[in-house]
Design an enzyme around this catalytic site. Sequence first.
Site, PDB file in Angstrom:
ATOM      1  N   GLU A 102       0.854  -1.189   0.000  1.00 38.99           N
ATOM      2  CA  GLU A 102       0.000   0.000   0.000  1.00 38.99           C
ATOM      3  C   GLU A 102       0.884   1.231   0.000  1.00 38.99           C
ATOM      4  O   GLU A 102       1.957   1.219   0.607  1.00 38.99           O
ATOM      5  CB  GLU A 102      -0.884   0.063   1.251  1.00 38.99           C
ATOM      6  CG  GLU A 102      -2.127  -0.763   1.167  1.00 38.99           C
ATOM      7  CD  GLU A 102      -2.186  -1.771   2.289  1.00 38.99           C
ATOM      8  OE1 GLU A 102      -1.385  -1.662   3.228  1.00 38.99           O
ATOM      9  OE2 GLU A 102      -3.026  -2.679   2.203  1.00 38.99           O
ATOM     10  N   TYR A 114       7.670   1.687  -7.778  1.00 31.76           N
ATOM     11  CA  TYR A 114       6.968   0.399  -7.814  1.00 31.76           C
ATOM     12  C   TYR A 114       6.559   0.039  -9.244  1.00 31.76           C
ATOM     13  O   TYR A 114       6.646  -1.124  -9.639  1.00 31.76           O
ATOM     14  CB  TYR A 114       5.725   0.434  -6.910  1.00 31.76           C
ATOM     15  CG  TYR A 114       6.028   0.749  -5.459  1.00 31.76           C
ATOM     16  CD1 TYR A 114       7.191   0.278  -4.841  1.00 31.76           C
ATOM     17  CD2 TYR A 114       5.161   1.519  -4.685  1.00 31.76           C
ATOM     18  CE1 TYR A 114       7.467   0.568  -3.506  1.00 31.76           C
ATOM     19  CE2 TYR A 114       5.430   1.807  -3.353  1.00 31.76           C
ATOM     20  CZ  TYR A 114       6.588   1.337  -2.770  1.00 31.76           C
ATOM     21  OH  TYR A 114       6.859   1.628  -1.457  1.00 31.76           O
TER      22      TYR A 114
HETATM   23  C1  COA Z   1      10.434   6.163  -2.511  1.00 34.07           C
HETATM   24  C2  COA Z   1      11.920   6.118  -2.142  1.00 34.07           C
HETATM   25  C3  COA Z   1      12.188   4.825  -1.316  1.00 34.07           C
HETATM   26  C4  COA Z   1      12.745   6.068  -3.434  1.00 34.07           C
HETATM   27  O1  COA Z   1      14.106   5.847  -3.122  1.00 34.07           O
HETATM   28  P1  COA Z   1      15.311   6.494  -3.961  1.00 34.07           P
HETATM   29  O2  COA Z   1      16.552   5.812  -3.520  1.00 34.07           O
HETATM   30  O3  COA Z   1      15.291   7.966  -3.868  1.00 34.07           O
HETATM   31  O4  COA Z   1      14.919   6.040  -5.449  1.00 34.07           O
HETATM   32  P2  COA Z   1      15.932   5.795  -6.655  1.00 34.07           P
HETATM   33  O5  COA Z   1      16.973   6.871  -6.692  1.00 34.07           O
HETATM   34  O6  COA Z   1      16.420   4.388  -6.612  1.00 34.07           O
HETATM   35  O7  COA Z   1      14.956   5.987  -7.900  1.00 34.07           O
HETATM   36  C5  COA Z   1      14.326   4.868  -8.538  1.00 34.07           C
HETATM   37  C6  COA Z   1      13.061   5.336  -9.224  1.00 34.07           C
HETATM   38  O8  COA Z   1      12.115   5.785  -8.262  1.00 34.07           O
HETATM   39  C7  COA Z   1      11.358   6.882  -8.798  1.00 34.07           C
HETATM   40  N1  COA Z   1      11.629   8.094  -8.010  1.00 34.07           N
HETATM   41  C8  COA Z   1      12.439   8.196  -6.952  1.00 34.07           C
HETATM   42  N2  COA Z   1      12.400   9.449  -6.444  1.00 34.07           N
HETATM   43  C9  COA Z   1      11.538  10.141  -7.230  1.00 34.07           C
HETATM   44  C10 COA Z   1      11.063  11.474  -7.190  1.00 34.07           C
HETATM   45  N3  COA Z   1      11.469  12.358  -6.259  1.00 34.07           N
HETATM   46  N4  COA Z   1      10.157  11.848  -8.123  1.00 34.07           N
HETATM   47  C11 COA Z   1       9.727  10.970  -9.067  1.00 34.07           C
HETATM   48  N5  COA Z   1      10.156   9.685  -9.147  1.00 34.07           N
HETATM   49  C12 COA Z   1      11.047   9.279  -8.230  1.00 34.07           C
HETATM   50  C13 COA Z   1      11.809   7.048 -10.223  1.00 34.07           C
HETATM   51  O9  COA Z   1      10.998   6.202 -11.025  1.00 34.07           O
HETATM   52  C14 COA Z   1      13.238   6.525 -10.159  1.00 34.07           C
HETATM   53  O10 COA Z   1      13.691   6.075 -11.407  1.00 34.07           O
HETATM   54  P3  COA Z   1      14.481   7.103 -12.383  1.00 34.07           P
HETATM   55  O11 COA Z   1      15.693   7.545 -11.621  1.00 34.07           O
HETATM   56  O12 COA Z   1      14.766   6.248 -13.567  1.00 34.07           O
HETATM   57  O13 COA Z   1      13.534   8.241 -12.632  1.00 34.07           O
HETATM   58  C15 COA Z   1      12.361   7.388  -1.340  1.00 34.07           C
HETATM   59  O14 COA Z   1      11.890   8.531  -2.020  1.00 34.07           O
HETATM   60  C16 COA Z   1      11.870   7.447   0.100  1.00 34.07           C
HETATM   61  O15 COA Z   1      12.509   6.922   1.015  1.00 34.07           O
HETATM   62  N6  COA Z   1      10.727   8.111   0.339  1.00 34.07           N
HETATM   63  C17 COA Z   1      10.203   8.298   1.704  1.00 34.07           C
HETATM   64  C18 COA Z   1       9.664   7.008   2.267  1.00 34.07           C
HETATM   65  C19 COA Z   1       8.504   6.489   1.434  1.00 34.07           C
HETATM   66  O16 COA Z   1       7.631   7.234   1.004  1.00 34.07           O
HETATM   67  N7  COA Z   1       8.475   5.149   1.235  1.00 34.07           N
HETATM   68  C20 COA Z   1       7.413   4.488   0.515  1.00 34.07           C
HETATM   69  C21 COA Z   1       6.389   4.008   1.486  1.00 34.07           C
HETATM   70  S1  COA Z   1       5.017   3.194   0.655  1.00 34.07           S
END
Ligand code: COA
Length: 145
Positions: A102, A114
């Site tokens: 979720e 995702y």
């Molecule tokens: C969601 C989260 C885990 C992504 O981690 P991250 O290490 O920054 O992600 P990555 O650098 O590996 O990016 C992988 C993909 O995620 C997506 N993504 C990550 N950050 C993004 C942003 N700020 N805006 C849009 N897409 C994003 C993109 O599809 C990206 O692929 P791309 O680089 O080819 O565009 C991170 O933003 C986070 O910790 N968020 C807060 C906690 C959270 O909301 N967790 C989910 C709970 S359901």
Amino acid sequence: MIVSKISESDIPRICEIENRSFTHPWSEASIRASFDNPSDVFFAAREGDKITGYCLLSDYGEDGYLTNIAVSPEFRRMGVGRELMRFLIDYVSGRYSFISLEVRVSNSPAIALYRQFGFEDAGIRKAYYSFPVEDALIMTRFFTK
Ligand SMILES: CC(C)(COP(=O)(O)OP(=O)(O)OC[C@H]1O[C@@H](n2cnc3c(N)ncnc32)[C@H](O)[C@@H]1OP(=O)(O)O)[C@@H](O)C(=O)NCCC(=O)NCCS
């Protein structure tokens, strides 16, 4: 970057990332309870000996549930989330028929991540979250065993 299961000494760092990532974070007690629960497994990404992000997978028998994933704010947009997801999908492939999760409907970074890993929208759970109240998008990825 290495992804592996966490050990008990990693819990304070997991709590720190959790607190910096969510408006309604899990308490350290909840994280410890989950760590002690044999159905739950935490994986962490590390750069050297620093944990940069983690995810929590829950085993529901025939299917898996991605309970949580978070990357420490200073390490975001560097591929850590993608590496955690790659590891997770590898880990669950052949083990489960599907994995679900979720996510807040407004959490476009997580939803984009995702979708990259083949998760598809499966429905909406109304007012699932609090602080602030928000709907959850249910997402599922199926595997052929
Ligand atoms: C969601 C989260 C885990 C992504 O981690 P991250 O290490 O920054 O992600 P990555 O650098 O590996 O990016 C992988 C993909 O995620 C997506 N993504 C990550 N950050 C993004 C942003 N700020 N805006 C849009 N897409 C994003 C993109 O599809 C990206 O692929 P791309 O680089 O080819 O565009 C991170 O933003 C986070 O910790 N968020 C807060 C906690 C959270 O909301 N967790 C989910 C709970 S359901």
